[in-house]
Design a protein around this motif. Structure first.
Motif, PDB file in Angstrom:
ATOM      1  N   ASN A 298      -5.413  26.285-110.544  1.00  0.00           N
ATOM      2  CA  ASN A 298      -4.627  27.355-109.956  1.00  0.00           C
ATOM      3  C   ASN A 298      -4.645  28.614-110.804  1.00  0.00           C
ATOM      4  O   ASN A 298      -4.505  29.720-110.282  1.00  0.00           O
ATOM      5  CB  ASN A 298      -3.178  26.919-109.776  1.00  0.00           C
ATOM      6  CG  ASN A 298      -2.333  28.000-109.124  1.00  0.00           C
ATOM      7  OD1 ASN A 298      -2.689  28.551-108.095  1.00  0.00           O
ATOM      8  ND2 ASN A 298      -1.219  28.331-109.760  1.00  0.00           N
ATOM      9  N   ALA A 299      -4.802  28.449-112.101  1.00  0.00           N
ATOM     10  CA  ALA A 299      -4.732  29.599-112.993  1.00  0.00           C
ATOM     11  C   ALA A 299      -5.957  29.677-113.879  1.00  0.00           C
ATOM     12  O   ALA A 299      -6.435  28.674-114.405  1.00  0.00           O
ATOM     13  CB  ALA A 299      -3.487  29.498-113.870  1.00  0.00           C
TER      14      ALA A 299
ATOM     15  N   SER B 201      -3.854  34.085-110.785  1.00  0.00           N
ATOM     16  CA  SER B 201      -3.617  32.888-110.002  1.00  0.00           C
ATOM     17  C   SER B 201      -4.787  32.633-109.053  1.00  0.00           C
ATOM     18  O   SER B 201      -5.661  33.473-108.877  1.00  0.00           O
ATOM     19  CB  SER B 201      -2.327  33.029-109.203  1.00  0.00           C
ATOM     20  OG  SER B 201      -2.440  34.093-108.267  1.00  0.00           O
ATOM     21  N   TRP B 202      -4.773  31.457-108.411  1.00  0.00           N
ATOM     22  CA  TRP B 202      -5.888  31.083-107.531  1.00  0.00           C
ATOM     23  C   TRP B 202      -6.093  32.101-106.425  1.00  0.00           C
ATOM     24  O   TRP B 202      -7.201  32.473-106.098  1.00  0.00           O
ATOM     25  CB  TRP B 202      -5.627  29.711-106.922  1.00  0.00           C
ATOM     26  CG  TRP B 202      -6.737  29.237-106.027  1.00  0.00           C
ATOM     27  CD1 TRP B 202      -7.847  28.545-106.408  1.00  0.00           C
ATOM     28  CD2 TRP B 202      -6.846  29.430-104.613  1.00  0.00           C
ATOM     29  NE1 TRP B 202      -8.656  28.294-105.306  1.00  0.00           N
ATOM     30  CE2 TRP B 202      -8.061  28.823-104.201  1.00  0.00           C
ATOM     31  CE3 TRP B 202      -6.065  30.047-103.657  1.00  0.00           C
ATOM     32  CZ2 TRP B 202      -8.485  28.817-102.878  1.00  0.00           C
ATOM     33  CZ3 TRP B 202      -6.497  30.038-102.341  1.00  0.00           C
ATOM     34  CH2 TRP B 202      -7.693  29.440-101.964  1.00  0.00           C
TER      35      TRP B 202
ATOM     36  N   SER C 241      -1.231  36.887-108.154  1.00  0.00           N
ATOM     37  CA  SER C 241      -0.473  37.065-109.391  1.00  0.00           C
ATOM     38  C   SER C 241      -1.426  37.355-110.534  1.00  0.00           C
ATOM     39  O   SER C 241      -2.417  36.649-110.717  1.00  0.00           O
ATOM     40  CB  SER C 241       0.323  35.803-109.721  1.00  0.00           C
ATOM     41  OG  SER C 241       1.303  35.552-108.744  1.00  0.00           O
ATOM     42  N   THR C 242      -1.115  38.389-111.264  1.00  0.00           N
ATOM     43  CA  THR C 242      -1.860  38.706-112.470  1.00  0.00           C
ATOM     44  C   THR C 242      -0.888  39.107-113.562  1.00  0.00           C
ATOM     45  O   THR C 242       0.198  39.629-113.274  1.00  0.00           O
ATOM     46  CB  THR C 242      -2.869  39.857-112.261  1.00  0.00           C
ATOM     47  OG1 THR C 242      -2.172  41.011-111.785  1.00  0.00           O
ATOM     48  CG2 THR C 242      -3.962  39.480-111.272  1.00  0.00           C
TER      49      THR C 242
ATOM     50  N   SER D 268      -1.570  24.976-113.785  1.00  0.00           N
ATOM     51  CA  SER D 268      -0.292  25.668-113.746  1.00  0.00           C
ATOM     52  C   SER D 268      -0.398  27.103-114.247  1.00  0.00           C
ATOM     53  O   SER D 268      -0.840  27.351-115.371  1.00  0.00           O
ATOM     54  CB  SER D 268       0.718  24.912-114.615  1.00  0.00           C
ATOM     55  OG  SER D 268       1.873  25.681-114.839  1.00  0.00           O
ATOM     56  N   TYR D 269       0.047  28.032-113.419  1.00  0.00           N
ATOM     57  CA  TYR D 269       0.058  29.430-113.844  1.00  0.00           C
ATOM     58  C   TYR D 269       1.096  29.654-114.932  1.00  0.00           C
ATOM     59  O   TYR D 269       0.880  30.428-115.862  1.00  0.00           O
ATOM     60  CB  TYR D 269       0.352  30.331-112.640  1.00  0.00           C
ATOM     61  CG  TYR D 269       0.142  31.795-112.921  1.00  0.00           C
ATOM     62  CD1 TYR D 269       1.223  32.648-113.143  1.00  0.00           C
ATOM     63  CD2 TYR D 269      -1.145  32.324-112.981  1.00  0.00           C
ATOM     64  CE1 TYR D 269       1.029  33.994-113.406  1.00  0.00           C
ATOM     65  CE2 TYR D 269      -1.354  33.668-113.251  1.00  0.00           C
ATOM     66  CZ  TYR D 269      -0.267  34.493-113.453  1.00  0.00           C
ATOM     67  OH  TYR D 269      -0.474  35.832-113.724  1.00  0.00           O
ATOM     68  N   THR D 270       2.221  28.952-114.817  1.00  0.00           N
ATOM     69  CA  THR D 270       3.263  29.069-115.851  1.00  0.00           C
ATOM     70  C   THR D 270       2.732  28.627-117.208  1.00  0.00           C
ATOM     71  O   THR D 270       2.994  29.274-118.232  1.00  0.00           O
ATOM     72  CB  THR D 270       4.488  28.227-115.475  1.00  0.00           C
ATOM     73  OG1 THR D 270       5.006  28.702-114.227  1.00  0.00           O
ATOM     74  CG2 THR D 270       5.554  28.328-116.542  1.00  0.00           C
TER      75      THR D 270
END
Length: 125
Positions: A32-33, A52-53, A57-58, A101-103
């Motif tokens: 995803n990230a 993000s995928w 989100s950047t 995970s983006y987090t």
């Protein structure tokens, strides 16, 4: 885990541009990230940018905002880092990273699942 291969590093004069690429292979469906980190001489590895995928989100480090742009081509499982207005302090080994995970990518880099081998970027003054 995915395998990541970076390319595009090199030597450039201050004010110049470079584009880094990172091609992912293997287990890419859950990535995803994706992101970029760098480690300069005598410094710790630091976050540069993440995406993000969906690309929706950047995030960027303050030091590169307005100069660097991260993008991805999911069909090619590739992430790019366009670096403009380069400065000598951007000199570093740049590492590609990928995770589910983006987090994790932006907050817990020690937990990132896949790393590339790095590509050297040198900016001369």
């Amino acid at each position: 885990q995915a395998q990541l291969v970076e390319s595009g590093g090199g030597l450039v004069q201050a004010g110049g541009s470079l584009r880094l690429s990172c091609a992912a292979s293997g287990r890419t469906l859950l990535l995803n990230a994706m992101g970029w980190f760098r480690q300069g001489p005598g410094k710790e590895r630091e976050f540069v940018a993440a995406i993000s995928w969906s690309g929706g989100s950047t995030d960027y480090a303050d030091s590169v905002k307005g100069r660097f742009t991260i993008s991805r081509d999911n069909a090619k499982s590739t992430v790019y880092l366009q670096m403009n207005s380069l400065k000598p302090e951007d000199t570093a080994v740049y590492y590609c990273a990928a995770d589910r995970s983006y987090t994790t990518m932006i907050r817990i880099p020690s937990g990132i699942g896949s790393w590339g081998q790095g590509t050297q970027v040198t900016v001369s003054s």
